[in-house]
Motif scaffolding. Structure first.
Motif, PDB file in Angstrom:
ATOM      1  N   MET A 264       0.815  -1.212   0.000  1.00 50.61           N
ATOM      2  CA  MET A 264       0.000   0.000   0.000  1.00 50.61           C
ATOM      3  C   MET A 264       0.853   1.268   0.000  1.00 50.61           C
ATOM      4  N   SER A 265       1.966   1.233   0.692  1.00 52.88           N
ATOM      5  CA  SER A 265       2.827   2.414   0.747  1.00 52.88           C
ATOM      6  C   SER A 265       3.893   2.424  -0.341  1.00 52.88           C
ATOM      7  N   GLY A 266       3.998   1.330  -1.081  1.00 53.14           N
ATOM      8  CA  GLY A 266       5.031   1.259  -2.107  1.00 53.14           C
ATOM      9  C   GLY A 266       6.409   1.464  -1.534  1.00 53.14           C
ATOM     10  N   CYS A 267       6.645   0.876  -0.350  1.00 53.85           N
ATOM     11  CA  CYS A 267       7.898   1.155   0.352  1.00 53.85           C
ATOM     12  C   CYS A 267       8.604  -0.120   0.763  1.00 53.85           C
ATOM     13  N   THR A 268       9.859   0.045   1.129  1.00 54.33           N
ATOM     14  CA  THR A 268      10.679  -0.993   1.741  1.00 54.33           C
ATOM     15  C   THR A 268      11.378  -0.350   2.933  1.00 54.33           C
ATOM     16  N   MET A 269      12.059  -1.158   3.729  1.00 59.42           N
ATOM     17  CA  MET A 269      12.858  -0.566   4.796  1.00 59.42           C
ATOM     18  C   MET A 269      13.939   0.335   4.215  1.00 59.42           C
ATOM     19  N   THR A 270      14.521  -0.073   3.093  1.00 58.20           N
ATOM     20  CA  THR A 270      15.544   0.749   2.456  1.00 58.20           C
ATOM     21  C   THR A 270      14.980   2.093   2.021  1.00 58.20           C
ATOM     22  N   SER A 271      13.798   2.093   1.405  1.00 57.96           N
ATOM     23  CA  SER A 271      13.220   3.363   0.951  1.00 57.96           C
ATOM     24  C   SER A 271      12.805   4.233   2.133  1.00 57.96           C
ATOM     25  N   GLU A 272      12.364   3.616   3.240  1.00 58.86           N
ATOM     26  CA  GLU A 272      12.048   4.409   4.434  1.00 58.86           C
ATOM     27  C   GLU A 272      13.311   5.062   4.984  1.00 58.86           C
ATOM     28  N   PHE A 273      14.394   4.294   5.058  1.00 59.53           N
ATOM     29  CA  PHE A 273      15.661   4.863   5.514  1.00 59.53           C
ATOM     30  C   PHE A 273      16.096   6.009   4.598  1.00 59.53           C
ATOM     31  N   ALA A 274      15.983   5.806   3.296  1.00 63.14           N
ATOM     32  CA  ALA A 274      16.417   6.832   2.343  1.00 63.14           C
ATOM     33  C   ALA A 274      15.599   8.106   2.503  1.00 63.14           C
ATOM     34  N   ALA A 275      14.282   7.955   2.683  1.00 63.42           N
ATOM     35  CA  ALA A 275      13.420   9.126   2.846  1.00 63.42           C
ATOM     36  C   ALA A 275      13.748   9.867   4.140  1.00 63.42           C
ATOM     37  N   LEU A 276      14.041   9.126   5.199  1.00 64.05           N
ATOM     38  CA  LEU A 276      14.386   9.756   6.474  1.00 64.05           C
ATOM     39  C   LEU A 276      15.751  10.445   6.387  1.00 64.05           C
ATOM     40  N   ALA A 277      16.678   9.828   5.670  1.00 65.67           N
ATOM     41  CA  ALA A 277      17.991  10.449   5.499  1.00 65.67           C
ATOM     42  C   ALA A 277      17.869  11.773   4.757  1.00 65.67           C
ATOM     43  N   GLU A 278      17.054  11.780   3.711  1.00 69.65           N
ATOM     44  CA  GLU A 278      16.887  12.994   2.908  1.00 69.65           C
ATOM     45  C   GLU A 278      16.142  14.077   3.687  1.00 69.65           C
ATOM     46  N   THR A 279      15.131  13.674   4.453  1.00 68.58           N
ATOM     47  CA  THR A 279      14.267  14.647   5.118  1.00 68.58           C
ATOM     48  C   THR A 279      14.870  15.180   6.411  1.00 68.58           C
ATOM     49  N   PHE A 280      15.506  14.293   7.183  1.00 66.67           N
ATOM     50  CA  PHE A 280      15.980  14.677   8.511  1.00 66.67           C
ATOM     51  C   PHE A 280      17.501  14.678   8.648  1.00 66.67           C
ATOM     52  N   GLY A 281      18.195  14.252   7.607  1.00 66.77           N
ATOM     53  CA  GLY A 281      19.648  14.216   7.687  1.00 66.77           C
ATOM     54  C   GLY A 281      20.182  13.055   8.509  1.00 66.77           C
ATOM     55  N   PHE A 282      19.372  12.030   8.734  1.00 71.86           N
ATOM     56  CA  PHE A 282      19.859  10.871   9.478  1.00 71.86           C
ATOM     57  C   PHE A 282      20.993  10.200   8.715  1.00 71.86           C
ATOM     58  N   GLY A 283      21.986   9.710   9.467  1.00 68.73           N
ATOM     59  CA  GLY A 283      23.109   8.989   8.880  1.00 68.73           C
ATOM     60  C   GLY A 283      23.166   7.562   9.372  1.00 68.73           C
ATOM     61  N   LEU A 284      24.229   6.871   9.028  1.00 75.00           N
ATOM     62  CA  LEU A 284      24.357   5.461   9.390  1.00 75.00           C
ATOM     63  C   LEU A 284      24.309   5.247  10.904  1.00 75.00           C
ATOM     64  N   ASP A 285      24.896   6.161  11.664  1.00 75.80           N
ATOM     65  CA  ASP A 285      24.854   6.011  13.117  1.00 75.80           C
ATOM     66  C   ASP A 285      23.416   6.044  13.635  1.00 75.80           C
ATOM     67  N   ASP A 286      22.604   6.883  13.027  1.00 74.29           N
ATOM     68  CA  ASP A 286      21.193   6.965  13.433  1.00 74.29           C
ATOM     69  C   ASP A 286      20.452   5.678  13.075  1.00 74.29           C
ATOM     70  N   PHE A 287      20.709   5.178  11.865  1.00 76.72           N
ATOM     71  CA  PHE A 287      20.009   3.962  11.460  1.00 76.72           C
ATOM     72  C   PHE A 287      20.481   2.761  12.276  1.00 76.72           C
ATOM     73  N   ARG A 288      21.741   2.756  12.638  1.00 80.02           N
ATOM     74  CA  ARG A 288      22.241   1.715  13.548  1.00 80.02           C
ATOM     75  C   ARG A 288      21.507   1.792  14.883  1.00 80.02           C
ATOM     76  N   TRP A 289      21.295   3.017  15.372  1.00 82.15           N
ATOM     77  CA  TRP A 289      20.594   3.205  16.644  1.00 82.15           C
ATOM     78  C   TRP A 289      19.147   2.737  16.550  1.00 82.15           C
ATOM     79  N   PHE A 290      18.443   3.134  15.466  1.00 83.72           N
ATOM     80  CA  PHE A 290      17.073   2.668  15.262  1.00 83.72           C
ATOM     81  C   PHE A 290      17.017   1.140  15.245  1.00 83.72           C
ATOM     82  N   THR A 291      18.003   0.534  14.574  1.00 85.43           N
ATOM     83  CA  THR A 291      18.008  -0.917  14.408  1.00 85.43           C
ATOM     84  C   THR A 291      18.266  -1.625  15.728  1.00 85.43           C
TER      85      THR A 291
END
Length: 363
Positions: free
Chosen positions: A306-333
Motif C-alpha cells: 500500500m505504501s510502495g515502500c521498503t525498509m531501504t526506501s524508508e531509511f532513504a526518505a528519512l535520510a533525505e528529510t531529517f539528515g539521518f546517517g548510518l549512526d542513526d540507522f544503527r541506533w534505530f536498528t
C-alpha cells in the motif's frame, strides 16, 4: 545528523535492518495478487496488470484516512483464503525482506480474516508458519540469513480478541512471538479487549497494541495504563504531549515522560503515517523530535504494498528529510532488536554478531 558517509541506495540496502511492524496482508507482490485472484476466481480487482495494480494500491491507500486506507485490504485478504495462497504469500514476504537487508522481522496478520473459505484459525496459522519456514530456507539456500517471527492480530472492531490471544499462546513455541490488536482505532479503544490482555499477562505472553495513530493520547494512555502494552504500534501521537516554549525548550507531559522513561518502544511507520493522515507530511513527522529526545524509536514499513515502500526506501526518505546517517540507522536498528519479542540471549546475539558488525562494515 551524526555522520557524513554518503548514503547510496546500495549502502542502505546492505545495512542490517530489524522490522517490528509489518502486516503480511499489506506486503504482497502485485503480481502475486493478480495470479492468486485468477486461481481463486476472485473477480473484484480493479485491474489484473501487476504494474497497474501496484500503482492502484498506492493511490487508493493515499487517502489521508485510516478507514479508507484499510479498505484496500479487502483485495489482499480476498486472495489469501487457501492454505496454498497463505504459504506462497508468507514465503515471498520472507524473500522480499531478506533481499532488502532485513535480518529479523516480526510479521503480523489477523487469522480471522482468512477463514472465508472454510479454513480454521489453526490451519491459517500453520499455513503461514509453513510459508515463513519455506521462505527462510530459500534465503539460506541463496546464502542469506533472516529470522522471522509472527504476531497474531485481533481485530478491535470484532469480538474475537481473546480467542486470538489464546491462539497466540497455543503457537508460541512454533514461531508466534506475540499478539496485537489492529483495525480502526477511533471508537474501538483497546480496553474493549481487556480480557485478552489479562489472559496474555497471566500466560507471560508478549503483546503490542496499535495506539496513537488515528486516535491520540487517550488511546496511548489506555494501551499502557489499562492493557499493559509492551510496545506501541505507531505511537507517533505521543508527540501531542510534548511542547516547546518561546525559548525553544522542550517539555514532556506526564504520559510522554512515562513512555520515554520506561523505554516503551514506538513502532513508527513514516510513509504510512503520511498516507493515513496521521501527519501532514514527512517533513512534519515528529520522528526527528522523538529521536532527538531519545525515545525508543524504531522504523517500520507497516504495509509495503500500500505504501510502495521498503525498509531501504524508508531509511532513504528519512535520510533525505531529517539528515539521518548510518549512526542513526544503527541506533534505530538496535532499538528495534532490543524491543523484539525474542529471548534475551538471541536478541543480544543478533545485535553483537549481525547488526553491529554489519554497520561497521559499511562505515
Amino acid at each position: 545528523m551524526s555522520d557524513v558517509t554518503p548514503l547510496s541506495a546500495e549502502i542502505l540496502r546492505r545495512a542490517p535492518k530489524v522490522l517490528l511492524h509489518d502486516h503480511l496482508d499489506g506486503g504482497l507482490r502485485p503480481g502475486t495478487v493478480a495470479e492468486l485472484a485468477e486461481d481463486l476466481g476472485y473477480r473484484d480487482l480493479p485491474t489484473t496488470d501487476p504494474d497497474e495494480l501496484g500503482r492502484w494500491f498506492r493511490a487508493a491507500a493515499d487517502s489521508g484516512s485510516l478507514v479508507s486506507y484499510l479498505e484496500t485490504f479487502a483485495h489482499t485478504c480476498g486472495v489469501m483464503q487457501t492454505e496454498e495462497a497463505l504459504v506462497r504469500v508468507a514465503a515471498e514476504a520472507v524473500e522480499d525482506l531478506a533481499a532488502d537487508g532485513v535480518v529479523y522481522a516480526e510479521l503480523r496478520y489477523a487469522p480471522e480474516l482468512f477463514v472465508d473459505r472454510g479454513l480454521s484459525l489453526d490451519a491459517v496459522v500453520e499455513a503461514v508458519q509453513e510459508g515463513f519456514a519455506e521462505g527462510t530456507r530459500r534465503v539460506a539456500a541463496g546464502g542469506g540469513r533472516i529470522r522471522v517471527r509472527t504476531l497474531l492480530c485481533g481485530m478491535r472492531q470484532h469480538a474475537r480478541a481473546l480467542e486470538i490471544a489464546e491462539l497466540a499462546v497455543r503457537y508460541r513455541d512454533a514461531g508466534v512471538a506475540g499478539f496485537d490488536i489492529a483495525g480502526p482505532e477511533e471508537g474501538f479503544p483497546p480496553t474493549r479487549n481487556l480480557d485478552a490482555f489479562d489472559y496474555l499477562r497471566r500466560n507471560n505472553a508478549h503483546f503490542t497494541i496499535h495506539a496513537g495513530e488515528a486516535f491520540g493520547l487517550p488511546s496511548i494512555g489506555e494501551a499502557i495504563q489499562y492493557c499493559g502494552a509492551e510496545r506501541l504500534g505507531h505511537g507517533v501521537r505521543i508527540a501531542e504531549d510534548i511542547t516547546a516554549d518561546a525559548d525553544g525548550n522542550v517539555h514532556l507531559g506526564r504520559l510522554a515522560s512515562y513512555v520515554r522513561d520506561r523505554r516503551i518502544p514506538l513502532e513508527i511507520c513514516p510513509s504510512s503515517n503520511v498516507q493515513t493522515g496521521t501527519v501532514p507530511s514527512l517533513a512534519e513527522h515528529p520522528i526527528g523530535l522523538l529521536a532527538r529526545l531519545r525515545f525508543r524509536v524504531t522504523v517500520n514499513t507497516d504495509n509495503r504494498l500500500m505504501s510502495g515502500c521498503t525498509m531501504t526506501s524508508e531509511f532513504a526518505a528519512l535520510a533525505e528529510t531529517f539528515g539521518f546517517g548510518l549512526d542513526d540507522f544503527r541506533w534505530f536498528t538496535i532499538n528495534a532488536m532490543k524491543s523484539a519479542f525474542l529471548d534475551f540471549d538471541e536478541r543480544l546475539e543478533l545485535i553483537e554478531k549481525v547488526v553491529k558488525p554489519g554497520y561497521a562494515a559499511l562505515g
